[in-house]
Design a protein around this motif. Structure first.
Motif, PDB file in Angstrom:
ATOM      1  N   SER A   1       2.235   2.337  -7.861  1.00 36.79           N
ATOM      2  CA  SER A   1       2.656   2.623  -6.381  1.00 36.79           C
ATOM      3  C   SER A   1       4.330   2.535  -6.265  1.00 36.79           C
ATOM      4  O   SER A   1       4.751   3.069  -5.668  1.00 36.79           O
ATOM      5  CB  SER A   1       2.065   2.052  -5.446  1.00 36.79           C
ATOM      6  N   PHE A   2       4.787   1.310  -7.134  1.00 37.87           N
ATOM      7  CA  PHE A   2       6.226   1.046  -6.804  1.00 37.87           C
ATOM      8  C   PHE A   2       7.128   1.981  -7.696  1.00 37.87           C
ATOM      9  O   PHE A   2       7.929   2.562  -7.256  1.00 37.87           O
ATOM     10  CB  PHE A   2       6.434  -0.257  -7.293  1.00 37.87           C
ATOM     11  N   TRP A   3       6.460   2.332  -9.095  1.00 32.77           N
ATOM     12  CA  TRP A   3       7.256   3.036  -9.821  1.00 32.77           C
ATOM     13  C   TRP A   3       7.349   4.672  -9.634  1.00 32.77           C
ATOM     14  O   TRP A   3       8.117   5.588  -9.622  1.00 32.77           O
ATOM     15  CB  TRP A   3       6.941   2.801 -11.216  1.00 32.77           C
TER      16      TRP A   3
ATOM     17  N   SER B   1      -6.528   7.687   1.329  1.00 33.17           N
ATOM     18  CA  SER B   1      -7.425   6.674   1.012  1.00 33.17           C
ATOM     19  C   SER B   1      -6.824   5.577   0.308  1.00 33.17           C
ATOM     20  O   SER B   1      -7.634   4.657   0.222  1.00 33.17           O
ATOM     21  CB  SER B   1      -8.622   7.431  -0.006  1.00 33.17           C
TER      22      SER B   1
ATOM     23  N   LEU C   1     -13.564   5.584  -3.030  1.00 29.24           N
ATOM     24  CA  LEU C   1     -12.031   5.452  -3.793  1.00 29.24           C
ATOM     25  C   LEU C   1     -12.078   3.937  -4.187  1.00 29.24           C
ATOM     26  O   LEU C   1     -11.733   3.655  -5.312  1.00 29.24           O
ATOM     27  CB  LEU C   1     -10.821   5.820  -3.355  1.00 29.24           C
ATOM     28  N   ILE C   2     -12.505   2.923  -3.190  1.00 28.33           N
ATOM     29  CA  ILE C   2     -12.401   1.772  -3.595  1.00 28.33           C
ATOM     30  C   ILE C   2     -13.584   1.420  -4.483  1.00 28.33           C
ATOM     31  O   ILE C   2     -13.380   0.721  -5.573  1.00 28.33           O
ATOM     32  CB  ILE C   2     -12.605   0.820  -2.204  1.00 28.33           C
TER      33      ILE C   2
ATOM     34  N   GLU D   1       8.839   8.381  -0.867  1.00 25.35           N
ATOM     35  CA  GLU D   1       7.660   7.837  -1.512  1.00 25.35           C
ATOM     36  C   GLU D   1       6.422   8.381  -0.932  1.00 25.35           C
ATOM     37  O   GLU D   1       6.643   8.993   0.203  1.00 25.35           O
ATOM     38  CB  GLU D   1       7.716   6.116  -1.346  1.00 25.35           C
ATOM     39  N   ARG D   2       5.433   8.421  -1.827  1.00 28.41           N
ATOM     40  CA  ARG D   2       4.201   9.096  -1.644  1.00 28.41           C
ATOM     41  C   ARG D   2       2.945   8.078  -1.538  1.00 28.41           C
ATOM     42  O   ARG D   2       3.061   7.046  -2.085  1.00 28.41           O
ATOM     43  CB  ARG D   2       3.968  10.061  -2.530  1.00 28.41           C
ATOM     44  N   PHE D   3       2.098   8.591  -0.562  1.00 31.03           N
ATOM     45  CA  PHE D   3       0.715   7.656  -0.584  1.00 31.03           C
ATOM     46  C   PHE D   3      -0.287   8.639  -0.341  1.00 31.03           C
ATOM     47  O   PHE D   3      -0.070   9.797   0.135  1.00 31.03           O
ATOM     48  CB  PHE D   3       0.618   6.428   0.396  1.00 31.03           C
ATOM     49  N   GLN D   4      -1.528   8.243  -0.613  1.00 30.26           N
ATOM     50  CA  GLN D   4      -2.793   9.114   0.083  1.00 30.26           C
ATOM     51  C   GLN D   4      -3.623   8.498   1.008  1.00 30.26           C
ATOM     52  O   GLN D   4      -3.355   7.029   1.119  1.00 30.26           O
ATOM     53  CB  GLN D   4      -3.699   9.225  -1.343  1.00 30.26           C
TER      54      GLN D   4
ATOM     55  N   ALA E   1      -0.707  -1.384  -8.268  1.00 27.35           N
ATOM     56  CA  ALA E   1       0.430  -2.066  -7.281  1.00 27.35           C
ATOM     57  C   ALA E   1       1.907  -1.425  -7.914  1.00 27.35           C
ATOM     58  O   ALA E   1       2.729  -1.062  -7.411  1.00 27.35           O
ATOM     59  CB  ALA E   1       0.087  -3.474  -7.139  1.00 27.35           C
TER      60      ALA E   1
ATOM     61  N   THR F   1      -5.621   1.836  -0.065  1.00 28.67           N
ATOM     62  CA  THR F   1      -5.711   0.622   0.662  1.00 28.67           C
ATOM     63  C   THR F   1      -4.645  -0.075   0.807  1.00 28.67           C
ATOM     64  O   THR F   1      -4.514  -0.954   1.457  1.00 28.67           O
ATOM     65  CB  THR F   1      -6.963  -0.266   0.163  1.00 28.67           C
TER      66      THR F   1
ATOM     67  N   SER G   1       4.880   6.611  -7.032  1.00 28.47           N
ATOM     68  CA  SER G   1       4.098   6.567  -5.954  1.00 28.47           C
ATOM     69  C   SER G   1       3.024   7.850  -6.003  1.00 28.47           C
ATOM     70  O   SER G   1       2.018   7.928  -5.898  1.00 28.47           O
ATOM     71  CB  SER G   1       4.355   6.319  -4.565  1.00 28.47           C
ATOM     72  N   ALA G   2       3.824   9.056  -6.325  1.00 24.57           N
ATOM     73  CA  ALA G   2       2.866  10.229  -6.394  1.00 24.57           C
ATOM     74  C   ALA G   2       2.006  10.489  -7.213  1.00 24.57           C
ATOM     75  O   ALA G   2       0.981  11.110  -7.139  1.00 24.57           O
ATOM     76  CB  ALA G   2       4.051  11.437  -6.440  1.00 24.57           C
TER      77      ALA G   2
ATOM     78  N   LYS H   1       9.990  -0.593  -2.085  1.00 18.88           N
ATOM     79  CA  LYS H   1      11.006   0.349  -2.488  1.00 18.88           C
ATOM     80  C   LYS H   1      11.735   0.839  -1.345  1.00 18.88           C
ATOM     81  O   LYS H   1      13.112   0.927  -1.420  1.00 18.88           O
ATOM     82  CB  LYS H   1      10.370   1.257  -3.491  1.00 18.88           C
TER      83      LYS H   1
ATOM     84  N   THR I   1       0.728  12.741  -0.181  1.00 17.69           N
ATOM     85  CA  THR I   1       1.108  13.382  -1.289  1.00 17.69           C
ATOM     86  C   THR I   1       0.443  14.872  -1.414  1.00 17.69           C
ATOM     87  O   THR I   1      -0.122  15.100  -2.214  1.00 17.69           O
ATOM     88  CB  THR I   1       0.557  12.666  -2.905  1.00 17.69           C
TER      89      THR I   1
ATOM     90  N   ASN J   1      -6.025  -7.074  -4.134  1.00 20.31           N
ATOM     91  CA  ASN J   1      -6.814  -5.561  -4.189  1.00 20.31           C
ATOM     92  C   ASN J   1      -7.788  -5.915  -5.360  1.00 20.31           C
ATOM     93  O   ASN J   1      -8.979  -5.520  -5.173  1.00 20.31           O
ATOM     94  CB  ASN J   1      -6.083  -4.479  -4.095  1.00 20.31           C
TER      95      ASN J   1
ATOM     96  N   LYS K   1       0.094   7.401  -8.505  1.00 24.27           N
ATOM     97  CA  LYS K   1      -0.495   6.218  -8.641  1.00 24.27           C
ATOM     98  C   LYS K   1      -2.054   6.578  -9.099  1.00 24.27           C
ATOM     99  O   LYS K   1      -2.373   5.928 -10.179  1.00 24.27           O
ATOM    100  CB  LYS K   1      -0.558   5.524  -7.151  1.00 24.27           C
ATOM    101  N   GLU K   2      -2.954   7.090  -8.467  1.00 32.49           N
ATOM    102  CA  GLU K   2      -4.210   7.783  -8.950  1.00 32.49           C
ATOM    103  C   GLU K   2      -4.086   7.997 -10.121  1.00 32.49           C
ATOM    104  O   GLU K   2      -5.259   7.422 -11.043  1.00 32.49           O
ATOM    105  CB  GLU K   2      -5.075   8.506  -7.884  1.00 32.49           C
TER     106      GLU K   2
ATOM    107  N   GLY L   1       3.730  -1.385  -2.693  1.00 32.00           N
ATOM    108  CA  GLY L   1       4.886  -0.972  -3.461  1.00 32.00           C
ATOM    109  C   GLY L   1       5.701   0.033  -3.010  1.00 32.00           C
ATOM    110  O   GLY L   1       7.053   0.096  -3.228  1.00 32.00           O
ATOM    111  N   GLN L   2       5.251   1.266  -2.247  1.00 31.45           N
ATOM    112  CA  GLN L   2       6.226   1.988  -1.733  1.00 31.45           C
ATOM    113  C   GLN L   2       7.101   1.598  -0.744  1.00 31.45           C
ATOM    114  O   GLN L   2       8.215   1.631  -0.538  1.00 31.45           O
ATOM    115  CB  GLN L   2       5.295   3.004  -1.154  1.00 31.45           C
TER     116      GLN L   2
END
Lengths: 345, 381
Positions: free
Chosen positions: A313-315, B195, A278-279, B190-193, A310, B197, A317-318, B205, B162, A16, A320-321, B201-202
Motif C-alpha cells: 500500500s505504500f509503494w 474494503s 476480504l479479511i 494515493e488509492r485505497f479500496q 502494508a 482495513t 497503493s492502486a 506517503k 481505486t 493486521n 495492493k490487492e 501506507g498511503q
C-alpha cells in the motif's frame, strides 16, 4: 523509504497479520477436521464487530433474531429426523432441547442486557457468547448432511453460505459501517513508532489464542479426538469418536475465533456488513501458504501477508490487492514442485 | 359459489382499474445498489423513490425497483431487462458510478431516457440519452477550489477510491484547478479500496509529502477510515471530503477526528442554514420535512435528495412529453428526452438544473456548498 517509515509499515502489517493469523488458524482447523474450505470465516468477523457496535448503541443486535431463526430451523430438523427414524419421543425431545437451550438462553440474556448499557468488556463477552453458537448452527444446517461429500461439493456449499451470511448481515446490520471504541486507549511512543493499546491487545490475544489452541490439541482429550478425526475420519469413528460432534466442535471454535478477531479489528477500522470477506480471504491465503495443514506455517504466512500488504500500500497503493493475492502463485508453484500429489478425491 | 353484490362490484372495479392502468401507466425502471459496496448510497436513494407521487399529470406511475449490488454486470442486465422485457418509459439509476456507466449503452441503444443518480463520466457522444441528477465532480471541485483559494492552499494530497469515482474526481479536480486556480497542485495521489482495513501506507506517503490540504474521495461511512488514518499519522492541515461523504455517518464513525474538516455538499442537506436568497431553500426544506417525517429525525442525506429531485424533474417534463405521445411508445420516450433538454432553468432541492442539448450535467457552478464539521454537526462556511 527510511527506517522509521519501514518500521511503521512493519508494525501496521504485523498488527493486521496477527488478525489474519487467527483466521488462518480457523481455516486450517476446519479443513483438517471437516475438509470444508470455509470461505465465510470472515463473516464471523463482521458479525462480531457489528454485534458489539450495535450493543454499544444500547440496542438489541440483529444477531439475536438471526440466531433464534437458525436455532428454530435446527431444532425442527432434529425433531423431523427423530420422527423419521422412529426414535422414541423422549430421545428426540431431549436432542431438540439440547439444540435450542443455549442459543435461546443467550438470546434472552442479550435482549435483557442490551438496553442496560453495560461496560465495554461485558458487551464484548456477550458478543463472543452470542456469535460463537453460529458456528455449530451453520455446520448443522449447511454441512452436516453432506459430511461425506467431496471437497469440491463442500467448497460450493461454502460459497453459498458466504452469500447467504453476507445478505443476512446486510438485513440485520444495515449498509453503513461501524467503528468500535478501543479496548485500551493508551499510546506508546518509541521514536517515530506509535504503538496503540489496541495493537498490544491484538498481539496478546492472538498469541494467547495460538498457545491455547496448541494446548487444546496436545493436552486435552477433545483436542486429541479432533486430531484423530483429522487424520482418518473412518478410523476415528471406529474408535468411538463421533465425526458429527467433531465437526460441530471445530465449527464452534472457528466461530469463536472469528468473533474474537472481529472484536480485535473493530476499533482499528470501519467494519461494514461485507468487510469480513476480504479479511477472511487474506486469512485463507495465509492458510494456503501452510498447505491448509500446519498451524505454525499458517501464522507465519499470515504475518507475511500483513507485511506485504502494508508495504504494497505504500509503494503501489492502486495495486495492493493484486500484489497480495498474486503472492499465492509462487507459493502454490513451490508447493506443487516440492510434493507433487495425485487427485484422489 | 354465489357472489355477494359487494364482491362483484369490487371485482368489477378492480378489473376496470387494472385495464385502465395497464394502458396509460408511465413505467419507470429504477436500478439501485440496495446491497453490495454502494448500498449505503442506494438504500437512502430508494427511500427517496418511495416519496415519489403516485400520479404525474394524471398518469399513474408504475415504478420497478431492481437491485444492482453496485456490480456493473448486474446493472447492465437490469438495464436490458428494463428496455426489452418491461418496456419502460425511462430508467433511473444507478447510484454507483461504475454501474451507471455500464447501464448507459443498452439504454441509449433502445432510445430510452436515463436519469443517472451518480456523477458518471461518459465519453463524448455516449451520453446522448443520459442525464445526471447529482452534481458533477467538476461543479463540486469548483466550490472546493474556491474555498481552497480563500484559505491559501497551494498543494493538495489526494487519497481516493481505486474506482471510477476516485479516478473521476482526480481528473476533474485537476482540470478545474487549471481553469480557476492554476496555483493549486496535486503533489501526491494515493488509492485505497473501501474494503481495506488499513491505509497506513498511503497515509504515511501523503503526510511525508506535507501538502497544505488533503482531499479524501470516498463515500458514506467509508470516508471516515482514511480520514482518521491521516489524522493518526499526525497531519495537521486541512482535510476536504467530497459530496459522497456528506452524510452524518462521517461524524458518527469519524468522531472527533473529523472535527474541523471541510465537506462539499449539495444544498439539500443543510436547507435551514442557507440564506433566504438561495433558490433551493424552500424546496430543500420540503424535501427534508417529508423525508424526516417518513424516516426519522436527522435521516436526511445527499443521495435521497437526488432521487427526490427525479420526481421534480418528471413533474416538469411529463406534461410536455404527453402532448407528443402516449406512455409506452417510442414517441413518448423521445419526447421525454427532448423535454429534459429543453426544460430550462428548474429549481430542485439540490440547486438549479439547466440541461441543454450539449450539456447533460444539469447543475450550475453555484450549487456546491462548503460545509465544516463543527461539534459533530454541519456548518455552512
Amino acid at each position: 523509504m527510511d527506517f522509521s517509515i519501514a518500521s511503521i509499515l512493519t508494525l501496521d502489517g504485523v498488527t493486521n497479520g496477527a488478525i489474519y493469523a487467527l483466521l488462518a488458524m480457523a481455516t486450517v482447523l476446519l479443513f483438517a477436521v471437516t475438509r470444508v474450505i470455509f470461505i465465510p470465516q470472515g463473516e464471523f468477523v463482521a458479525f462480531g464487530a457489528l454485534t458489539l457496535a450495535i450493543l454499544q448503541t444500547n440496542q438489541v443486535p440483529g444477531t439475536v433474531w438471526l440466531l433464534l431463526i437458525m436455532t428454530a430451523v435446527a431444532t425442527l430438523l432434529e425433531v423431523v429426523h427423530g420422527i423419521r427414524r422412529g426414535a422414541p419421543a423422549a430421545r428426540w425431545l431431549r436432542a431438540a432441547a439440547q439444540t435450542a437451550a443455549y442459543p435461546v438462553a443467550i438470546s434472552l440474556l442479550t435482549i435483557w442486557a442490551a438496553p442496560q448499557g453495560f461496560p465495554l468488556w461485558v458487551q464484548a463477552l456477550l458478543t463472543l457468547a452470542l456469535v460463537t453458537p453460529f458456528g455449530s448452527l451453520v455446520y448443522r444446517l449447511a454441512y452436516e448432511s453432506l459430511a461425506d461429500a467431496t471437497v469440491l461439493v463442500l467448497l460450493i456449499v461454502s460459497v453459498g453460505v458466504h452469500f447467504a451470511l453476507t445478505g443476512l448481515a446486510l438485513l440485520f446490520f444495515g449498509a453503513e459501517g461501524f467503528r468500535n471504541p478501543s479496548f485500551w486507549d493508551e499510546r506508546f511512543s518509541i521514536g517515530a513508532l506509535t504503538l496503540s493499546g489496541q495493537a498490544v491487545i491484538i498481539f496478546l490475544a492472538s498469541a494467547a489464542l495460538i498457545v491455547m489452541l496448541f494446548l487444546f490439541f496436545e493436552r486435552s482429550l477433545y483436542g486429541k479426538a479432533l486430531r484423530a478425526t483429522a487424520v482418518n475420519r473412518l478410523g476415528a469413528r471406529l474408535m468411538g469418536i463421533s465425526s458429527t460432534n467433531a465437526g460441530r466442535l471445530s465449527f464452534t471454535m472457528a466461530a469463536f475465533i472469528g468473533a474474537l478477531s472481529g472484536l480485535l479489528i473493530g476499533p482499528t477500522t470501519t467494519i461494514f456488513y461485507d468487510s469480513g470477506f476480504l479479511i477472511g480471504l487474506k486469512g485463507f491465503v495465509a492458510a494456503v501458504f501452510a498447505g491448509l495443514s500446519s498451524y505454525p506455517l499458517a501464522a507465519v504466512g499470515a504475518l507475511g501477508v500483513g507485511v506485504l500488504e502494508a508495504f504494497g500500500s505504500f509503494w503501489a497503493s492502486a495495486f495492493k490487492e493484486v500484489i497480495v493475492f498474486t503472492s499465492i502463485l509462487p507459493v502454490l508453484l513451490w508447493r506443487s514442485l516440492r510434493d507433487p500429489h495425485s487427485d484422489e478425491e | 359459489m354465489t357472489m355477494t353484490p359487494t364482491f362483484k362490484t369490487l371485482a368489477a372495479a378492480a378489473l376496470i382499474a387494472l385495464a385502465g392502468a395497464a394502458q396509460a401507466d408511465i413505467t419507470i425502471g429504477v436500478s439501485l445498489s440496495l446491497t453490495g459496496p454502494a448500498s449505503g448510497l442506494g438504500i437512502p436513494c430508494n427511500n427517496g423513490v418511495k416519496l415519489w407521487p403516485t400520479t404525474i399529470a394524471g398518469e399513474k406511475l408504475k415504478v420497478i425497483v431492481l437491485d444492482d449490488a453496485a456490480d456493473p454486470t448486474k446493472a447492465a442486465q437490469n438495464a436490458k431487462r428494463f428496455v426489452t422485457e418491461e418496456k419502460v418509459d425511462l430508467v433511473v439509476g444507478s447510484v454507483a458510478t461504475p454501474a451507471a456507466i455500464a447501464m448507459a449503452d443498452p439504454i441509449a441503444e433502445s432510445g430510452t431516457l436515463q436519469l443517472m443518480l451518480s456523477p458518471a463520466n461518459l465519453p463524448a457522444g455516449k451520453d446522448a440519452w443520459a442525464f445526471r441528477l447529482p452534481q458533477s465532480n467538476a461543479v463540486m471541485a469548483h466550490a472546493m477550489l474556491q474555498h481552497m483559494k480563500k484559505q491559501g492552499v497551494k498543494t493538495v494530497g489526494f487519497l481516493g477510491y481505486t474506482d471510477a469515482y476516485g479516478e473521476g474526481w482526480l481528473v476533474d479536480f485537476k482540470a478545474e484547478a487549471a481553469k480557476i486556480a492554476p496555483e493549486i497542485k496535486i503533489v501526491a495521489a494515493e488509492r485505497f479500496q473501501r474494503s481495506d482495513t488499513s491505509v497506513t501506507g498511503q497515509a504515511l506517503k501523503l503526510v511525508s509529502a506535507n501538502p497544505d490540504a488533503m482531499l479524501v474521495v470516498a463515500s458514506g461511512s467509508g470516508a471516515a477510515m482514511p480520514h482518521k488514518a491521516i489524522v493518526e499519522r499526525g497531519y495537521k492541515g486541512k482535510i476536504y471530503q467530497t459530496h459522497a461523504a456528506a452524510s452524518r455517518d462521517l461524524m458518527r464513525v469519524g468522531g472527533k477526528d473529523v472535527e474541523g474538516s471541510y465537506v462539499v455538499s449539495g444544498p439539500a442537506v443543510v436547507a435551514d442554514q442557507l440564506p433566504d436568497s438561495h433558490p433551493s431553500k424552500k424546496i430543500a426544506q420540503d424535501f427534508i420535512a417529508q423525508y424526516e417525517k417518513a424516516y426519522g429525525p436527522n435521516s436526511r442525506n445527499q443521495f435521497a435528495g437526488h432521487s427526490y429531485d427525479v420526481a421534480l424533474v418528471l413533474q416538469k417534463v411529463v406534461p410536455v412529453a404527453l402532448k407528443k405521445g402516449k406512455p409506452g411508445t417510442k414517441e413518448f420516450r423521445a419526447a421525454l428526452r427532448e423535454a429534459v433538454e429543453t426544460m430550462g432553468r428548474t429549481v430542485v432541492s439540490h440547486g438549479v438544473l439547466a440541461y441543454t442539448k450539449d450539456n447533460h450535467w444539469g447543475f450550475t457552478t453555484e450549487t456546491g456548498v462548503m460545509l465544516k464539521v463543527v461539534n459533530g454537526d454541519w456548518k455552512v462556511e
